[in-house]
Design an enzyme around this catalytic site. Structure first.
Site, PDB file in Angstrom:
ATOM      1  N   GLY A  87      44.578  37.061  68.823  1.00 22.72           N
ATOM      2  CA  GLY A  87      43.457  36.968  67.975  1.00 22.72           C
ATOM      3  C   GLY A  87      41.970  37.988  68.852  1.00 22.72           C
ATOM      4  O   GLY A  87      41.518  38.522  69.443  1.00 22.72           O
ATOM      5  N   HIS A 118      46.176  32.309  48.705  1.00 18.98           N
ATOM      6  CA  HIS A 118      45.167  32.286  47.110  1.00 18.98           C
ATOM      7  C   HIS A 118      45.578  31.134  46.304  1.00 18.98           C
ATOM      8  O   HIS A 118      44.791  30.853  45.529  1.00 18.98           O
ATOM      9  CB  HIS A 118      44.840  33.815  46.480  1.00 18.98           C
ATOM     10  CG  HIS A 118      45.072  33.847  45.629  1.00 18.98           C
ATOM     11  ND1 HIS A 118      46.147  35.032  45.670  1.00 18.98           N
ATOM     12  CD2 HIS A 118      45.164  33.639  44.462  1.00 18.98           C
ATOM     13  CE1 HIS A 118      47.133  35.747  44.939  1.00 18.98           C
ATOM     14  NE2 HIS A 118      46.807  34.403  43.803  1.00 18.98           N
ATOM     15  N   GLY A 145      49.325  35.277  37.452  1.00 26.36           N
ATOM     16  CA  GLY A 145      49.891  34.571  36.916  1.00 26.36           C
ATOM     17  C   GLY A 145      51.499  35.262  37.195  1.00 26.36           C
ATOM     18  O   GLY A 145      52.095  34.567  38.423  1.00 26.36           O
ATOM     19  N   ASN A 146      51.719  35.947  38.093  1.00 25.80           N
ATOM     20  CA  ASN A 146      53.031  36.447  38.396  1.00 25.80           C
ATOM     21  C   ASN A 146      52.637  36.693  39.602  1.00 25.80           C
ATOM     22  O   ASN A 146      53.156  37.164  40.762  1.00 25.80           O
ATOM     23  CB  ASN A 146      52.973  38.213  38.213  1.00 25.80           C
ATOM     24  CG  ASN A 146      53.600  37.975  36.570  1.00 25.80           C
ATOM     25  OD1 ASN A 146      52.472  38.612  35.776  1.00 25.80           O
ATOM     26  ND2 ASN A 146      54.331  38.350  36.565  1.00 25.80           N
ATOM     27  N   SER A 147      51.248  36.077  40.158  1.00 28.64           N
ATOM     28  CA  SER A 147      50.970  36.567  41.974  1.00 28.64           C
ATOM     29  C   SER A 147      51.707  35.460  42.470  1.00 28.64           C
ATOM     30  O   SER A 147      51.657  34.302  42.429  1.00 28.64           O
ATOM     31  CB  SER A 147      49.311  36.161  41.748  1.00 28.64           C
ATOM     32  OG  SER A 147      49.168  36.521  43.124  1.00 28.64           O
ATOM     33  N   ASP A 169      47.135  37.528  52.675  1.00 26.43           N
ATOM     34  CA  ASP A 169      47.374  36.737  51.356  1.00 26.43           C
ATOM     35  C   ASP A 169      48.643  35.943  50.522  1.00 26.43           C
ATOM     36  O   ASP A 169      49.469  35.427  49.852  1.00 26.43           O
ATOM     37  CB  ASP A 169      47.169  37.038  50.253  1.00 26.43           C
ATOM     38  CG  ASP A 169      47.172  36.704  49.014  1.00 26.43           C
ATOM     39  OD1 ASP A 169      46.576  35.628  48.707  1.00 26.43           O
ATOM     40  OD2 ASP A 169      46.862  36.951  47.834  1.00 26.43           O
TER      41      ASP A 169
END
Length: 374
Positions: free
Chosen positions: A283, A118, A228-230, A149
Site C-alpha cells: 500500500g 494496456h 504492435g510490438n508492445s 504495464d
C-alpha cells in the site's frame, strides 16, 4: 519502287527475359535451401505431452544458427487482441488502435502468457490470443499491474512450446538483443528486429489524458519497437526473455524500452508451478532519485526511494510512515528503485511481516509492516 524497312529484332527482349528468369530461379533455390535447413533447438521436455523450452543451444557468431533459433522462438510469440480476427485484412496504420492489437509471449507449456496491461486489461478481463498456427483462444487475465504495464494471461491449452526466462539483472550495455512482435497488424505478425542494449535503469515520463506518471528501471534498446510490438519479448542471444517490450519514444528513432523480466519472475514462477499467485499488499508508492528531481527540485538524496503516496486501505497507512520519507531498506536489503521493492514484496504472502528502514530529517527509523492481501 519498294521501300526497305529494317525489321526490329525480337532477340534482345527474349534474351533479357531469359536472363531475368535465371536470376529469379537462382534466388529461389538459395532461399529454399535456407528454409529446409532450419533446425529446432529445444530442451526440458518432461513428458510426451509437455511443450519445449525454446532457446539457443550454444552462443555462436554463425548467423544461420541465430536465424534458425529465431525461427523457433517466434513460434512462442502470440497475438493479443480485444476483438477476434475474422480473417479481414487490417493492414493499416490504425490497426493496433482499432483492434487493441499487440503481442504476448508463452512462458509455460500449460498456457501462461506475459504481455502488457494496456493490452490485456485488469485482472479478470478477457482477450483473444492467436497462436502461431492461427488458432484463436479465449484468454483470461489472471494478474495485472498498471504501474508496470504488465499482465499475465491464461489460455486453456497444454503442451505448448515456451520461452525460457533470462536474468535481466545481468544484461550489459552493448549486448545484442532481439525484439519480436506484430508491428502493424496481422499481416506483419512475429516480425523480428535486432539491436543492442543502449541503456539500463532508465526512467521515463508518460503523459496521458492530462495526467503524468513515471516508469523506472527500464531497459533501453535501439531494436525497433512499435505499438504492435508492445507486450512482445526482448530476448538475448541465448533465446531467453530478458524484458517485455512496452514503450517507444515517438519523437525519436531507435529509442525503445522494455520492462525487465526479473520484476515479475516470482509471479510467473508461482503461476506456472502452483497455478495461482496470492499477492501481498504494502500500500505504498515511491519514486527513485531520478524521478524525484522532476517533482522536488530542492530534494537531494543518494540512496533509497521517496514516498509519494500511501494508500488509505493499505497496511502502511496503519504505521508511522509518512509521505516524504525515504525508504532505504526492506528486511535489510538495500532498495534504490520502486521495482526492487515490488519484486521483493512479490516473494511474500499476505500476513508476512517486513521491516522497512526509512530516513526522515537525517534520522534513521525501522518500522514493521504486516502485509495484507491485494
Amino acid at each position: 519502287m519498294y521501300r526497305y524497312e529494317k525489321r526490329k529484332s525480337k532477340a534482345k527482349p527474349v534474351i533479357g527475359i531469359i536472363l531475368l528468369m535465371m536470376v529469379v530461379s537462382a534466388i529461389s533455390i538459395y532461399l529454399y535451401d535456407m528454409y529446409i535447413n532450419i533446425n529446432v533447438k529445444s530442451e526440458g521436455k518432461s513428458n510426451s505431452n509437455a511443450g519445449n523450452a525454446i532457446r539457443l543451444s550454444t552462443v555462436s557468431d554463425d548467423s544461420s544458427e541465430i536465424s534458425n533459433t529465431l525461427e523457433d522462438t517466434t513460434k512462442c510469440v502470440v497475438g493479443i487482441s480485444k476483438i477476434k480476427n475474422k480473417g479481414d485484412s487490417i493492414f493499416d496504420m490504425h490497426a493496433t488502435e482499432n483492434l487493441s492489437l499487440g503481442t504476448g509471449t508463452i512462458i509455460s507449456d500449460n498456457g501462461y502468457i506475459v504481455t502488457n496491461w494496456h493490452l490485456a486489461g485488469n485482472k479478470y478481463s478477457s482477450c483473444y490470443v492467436t497462436l502461431e498456427n492461427g488458432e484463436v483462444y479465449n484468454g483470461s487475465t489472471v494478474w495485472a499491474d498498471s504501474n508496470l504495464d504488465l499482465a499475465i494471461v491464461k489460455i486453456n491449452e497444454t503442451g505448448l512450446n515456451y520461452l525460457k526466462l533470462g536474468d535481466s539483472e545481468n544484461v550489459k550495455l552493448g549486448e545484442r538483443v532481439y525484439a519480436i512482435g506484430n508491428p502493424i497488424g496481422i499481416e506483419l505478425q512475429r516480425t523480428v528486429t535486432s539491436g543492442i542494449i543502449s541503456g539500463l535503469n532508465r526512467t521515463i515520463k508518460l503523459e496521458e489524458e492530462e495526467t503524468s506518471s513515471y516508469m523506472e528501471g527500464l531497459i533501453q534498446t535501439d531494436a525497433s519497437i512499435n505499438q504492435g510490438n508492445s507486450g512482445g519479448p526482448l530476448i538475448n542471444e541465448q533465446g531467453e526473455v530478458i524484458g517485455v517490450n512496452s514503450v517507444k519514444i515517438e519523437s525519436a528513432e531507435g529509442i525503445g524500452f522494455a520492462v525487465p523480466i526479473n520484476v515479475i519472475k516470482p509471479i510467473i514462477e508461482s503461476f506456472t508451478t502452483k497455478g495461482e499467485f496470492e499477492e501481498a499488499y504494502l500500500g505504498i508508492f515511491a519514486y527513485d532519485k531520478e524521478v524525484v528531481k522532476y517533482l522536488e527540485n530542492d530534494l537531494d538524496f543518494n540512496n533509497g526511494i521517496y514516498v509519494v503516496k500511501i494508500m488509505a486501505d493499505g497496511p502502511v497507512a496503519k504505521t508511522n510512515i509518512k509521505i516524504g520519507d525515504i525508504i532505504t531498506k526492506i528486511d535489510g536489503n538495500t532498495i534504490n528503485r520502486m521495482s526492487e521493492l515490488r519484486s521483493y514484496i512479490y516473494t511474500k504472502t499476505p500476513g508476512d511481516k517486513v521491516t522497512l528502514t526509512i530516513m526522515r530529517n537525517s534520522k534513521e527509523y525501522q518500522i514493521d509492516v504486516n502485509l495484507s492481501k491485494q
